[in-house]
Design a protein around this motif. Sequence first.
Motif: not given
Length: 143
Positions: A50, A53-54, A56-58, A60, A71, A135-137
Amino acid sequence: MDVPDVASVARDAYGIRAECIVRKRTVYGIVAADGRQYIWKQAALGDTEERLQALARALVAYDRADVQAARPLPARNGRVLVEQEHGIRGYLQPWLPGRHVLTASRDERLRAIAAVARVQRAVQAVTQNTGRCAGGRCTANCA
């Protein structure tokens, strides 16, 4: 982890045929048969699927700011964190050109700070345009 193990991880988990393995301080560099270059990092205790993955998203946002960042790359099974026999855990990243910031150099420190500022502006643009954190959360008014 020794050099043959790194080559096996590259092949088995990522489908990468290693031509050369280079031992660095805390990582292994992998030069693939196709010329691409990667870094294998052994996972720290706090590195979870987790968390990676977070990350890697950050990262971007770094692309949007034209700042290179390595990443974590997904393995063939879609996971970032690879777990091998004997409890060995790690992940693959692109091997970026260059070197770490020479913190003794004022000019290099200032360039690094400018890069961080570009990333922060890119993240702010995303949150302002979407009303959500990168992160869209969470909502844009989160801390």
